[in-house]
Design a protein around this motif. Structure first.
Motif, PDB file in Angstrom:
ATOM      1  N   ASP A   1      12.203   7.139   4.317  1.00  0.00           N
ATOM      2  CA  ASP A   1      12.226   6.389   3.207  1.00  0.00           C
ATOM      3  C   ASP A   1      11.518   4.990   3.194  1.00  0.00           C
ATOM      4  O   ASP A   1      11.208   4.348   2.300  1.00  0.00           O
ATOM      5  CB  ASP A   1      13.768   5.928   2.999  1.00  0.00           C
ATOM      6  CG  ASP A   1      14.424   7.194   2.649  1.00  0.00           C
ATOM      7  OD1 ASP A   1      13.741   8.150   2.000  1.00  0.00           O
ATOM      8  OD2 ASP A   1      15.679   7.508   2.907  1.00  0.00           O
ATOM      9  N   VAL A   2      11.575   4.401   4.503  1.00  0.00           N
ATOM     10  CA  VAL A   2      10.888   3.180   4.517  1.00  0.00           C
ATOM     11  C   VAL A   2       9.611   3.173   4.072  1.00  0.00           C
ATOM     12  O   VAL A   2       8.886   2.225   3.608  1.00  0.00           O
ATOM     13  CB  VAL A   2      11.022   2.711   6.039  1.00  0.00           C
ATOM     14  CG1 VAL A   2       9.925   3.532   6.720  1.00  0.00           C
ATOM     15  CG2 VAL A   2      10.495   1.268   6.191  1.00  0.00           C
TER      16      VAL A   2
ATOM     17  N   GLY B   1       9.270   2.659   0.085  1.00  0.00           N
ATOM     18  CA  GLY B   1       9.955   1.233  -0.347  1.00  0.00           C
ATOM     19  C   GLY B   1       9.002   0.325  -0.698  1.00  0.00           C
ATOM     20  O   GLY B   1       9.397  -0.585  -1.593  1.00  0.00           O
TER      21      GLY B   1
ATOM     22  N   ASN C   1       8.133  -2.252   1.170  1.00  0.00           N
ATOM     23  CA  ASN C   1       8.163  -3.349   1.922  1.00  0.00           C
ATOM     24  C   ASN C   1       7.355  -3.417   3.004  1.00  0.00           C
ATOM     25  O   ASN C   1       7.470  -2.560   3.947  1.00  0.00           O
ATOM     26  CB  ASN C   1       9.869  -3.723   2.355  1.00  0.00           C
ATOM     27  CG  ASN C   1       9.975  -4.924   3.058  1.00  0.00           C
ATOM     28  OD1 ASN C   1       9.202  -5.294   3.762  1.00  0.00           O
ATOM     29  ND2 ASN C   1      11.273  -5.541   2.618  1.00  0.00           N
TER      30      ASN C   1
ATOM     31  N   GLN D   1       8.568  -4.009   6.622  1.00  0.00           N
ATOM     32  CA  GLN D   1       9.442  -3.157   7.092  1.00  0.00           C
ATOM     33  C   GLN D   1       8.496  -2.078   7.653  1.00  0.00           C
ATOM     34  O   GLN D   1       8.780  -1.229   8.584  1.00  0.00           O
ATOM     35  CB  GLN D   1      10.561  -2.902   6.065  1.00  0.00           C
ATOM     36  CG  GLN D   1      11.601  -3.867   5.848  1.00  0.00           C
ATOM     37  CD  GLN D   1      12.525  -3.174   4.730  1.00  0.00           C
ATOM     38  OE1 GLN D   1      12.660  -2.186   4.264  1.00  0.00           O
ATOM     39  NE2 GLN D   1      13.730  -3.962   4.719  1.00  0.00           N
ATOM     40  N   ILE D   2       7.680  -1.633   6.793  1.00  0.00           N
ATOM     41  CA  ILE D   2       6.687  -0.623   7.172  1.00  0.00           C
ATOM     42  C   ILE D   2       5.909  -0.848   8.587  1.00  0.00           C
ATOM     43  O   ILE D   2       5.644  -0.012   9.303  1.00  0.00           O
ATOM     44  CB  ILE D   2       5.657  -0.395   5.963  1.00  0.00           C
ATOM     45  CG1 ILE D   2       6.343   0.260   4.895  1.00  0.00           C
ATOM     46  CG2 ILE D   2       4.338   0.658   6.372  1.00  0.00           C
ATOM     47  CD1 ILE D   2       5.483   0.401   3.350  1.00  0.00           C
TER      48      ILE D   2
ATOM     49  N   TRP E   1       8.108  -0.339  11.265  1.00  0.00           N
ATOM     50  CA  TRP E   1       8.538   0.983  11.660  1.00  0.00           C
ATOM     51  C   TRP E   1       7.305   1.530  12.067  1.00  0.00           C
ATOM     52  O   TRP E   1       7.535   2.526  13.097  1.00  0.00           O
ATOM     53  CB  TRP E   1       8.874   1.783  10.148  1.00  0.00           C
ATOM     54  CG  TRP E   1       9.032   3.100  10.262  1.00  0.00           C
ATOM     55  CD1 TRP E   1      10.380   4.025  10.671  1.00  0.00           C
ATOM     56  CD2 TRP E   1       8.185   4.300  10.160  1.00  0.00           C
ATOM     57  NE1 TRP E   1      10.042   5.159  10.631  1.00  0.00           N
ATOM     58  CE2 TRP E   1       8.598   5.423  10.444  1.00  0.00           C
ATOM     59  CE3 TRP E   1       6.847   4.179  10.282  1.00  0.00           C
ATOM     60  CZ2 TRP E   1       8.098   6.589  10.414  1.00  0.00           C
ATOM     61  CZ3 TRP E   1       5.986   5.578   9.941  1.00  0.00           C
ATOM     62  CH2 TRP E   1       6.795   6.640  10.340  1.00  0.00           C
TER      63      TRP E   1
END
Length: 247
Positions: free
Chosen positions: A194-195, A198, A200, A203-204, A207
């Protein structure tokens, strides 16, 4: 950058260099690849390049004479920008770090071994280094030469469509590349994280760093050991934003 390949099977290279990144780079003049037939430097009617080893043993060895003459003909003079590489099962193992080292030269001359090997005087007095692409035995150095040229050429400026591609690939920075996904987001019930969907970017990025670390620990724990990745929060990891062939 120019690559010279010395081989007894010049026709072998009709395939590997006529596709993808290497073909485009050669056509654009970013690299040059010259294939040299070792038999050109033989003078008997059978064009003999090999002979039996002194002391007995299985198989045949490539003779020193034709190889020395070939290299000295291709490069009548040598300087620090040129390097002779003997592809050999006894050589230093080829990896991304070595590919980067070799990419600093203007010209490489790759000697493809065959049969049971090459007269040792080639390694001692002609080649600058011996290189092996892995702990296994090949029928000859032609496959190894193709691997070395592909890995080195993609590090030269302009060869890849995105200049950052070679920086953020597997093995650069000590980690494998992070896992990647493309459409559809849900394929047979297996969903992309999901990341990644999204938008962002921070956040990517985080991750990707963690996913690269986890995959490296699982697939290649030898790369993690002693690197310090397991003990510290590594802010930067392999990223890959490129067009064309991936790592």
């Amino acid at each position: 950058m120019t690559f010279h390949v010395l081989t007894i099977f010049p026709e072998f290279f009709r395939g590997p260099f006529e596709h993808g990144v290497i073909q485009r780079a050669a056509e654009a003049g970013l690299i040059g690849i010259e294939i040299h037939d070792l038999r050109k430097w033989t003078y008997d009617r059978h064009r003999t390049v090999d002979d039996r080893p002194f002391g007995g043993g299985e198989g045949m060895l490539l003779k020193a004479g034709p190889i020395f003459e070939a290299v000295e003909s291709i490069w009548p003079s040598r300087d620090a920008a040129k390097k002779v590489v003997l592809l050999s099962a006894q050589g230093r193992k080829f990896d991304q770090a070595m590919a980067r080292e070799l990419s600093a030269f203007d010209e490489l001359l790759l000697i493809c071994g065959r049969y049971e090997g090459v007269d040792e005087r080639v390694a001692e007095h002609l080649a600058d280094c011996e290189v092996s692409i892995g702990d296994y035995v090949l029928s000859g150095g032609e496959l190894a030469a193709a691997v070395v040229i592909d890995a080195v050429a993609r590090l030269k400026e302009g060869v890849l469509g995105n200049g950052q591609s070679a920086v953020f690939e597997s093995f650069e920075g000590g980690l494998l590349d992070h896992p990647q996904y493309t459409r559809p987001a849900d394929f047979r019930g297996w969903k992309a994280p999901d990341v990644l969907l999204g938008g962002n970017h921070e956040q990517i990025r985080r991750w990707r760093v963690e996913a690269a670390r986890e995959k490296t620990s699982r697939q290649r724990p030898d790369l993690i050991q002693g690197s310090g990745y397991a003990e510290r929060d590594h802010d930067e990891g392999p990223r890959q934003e490129q067009t064309g062939e991936s790592s």
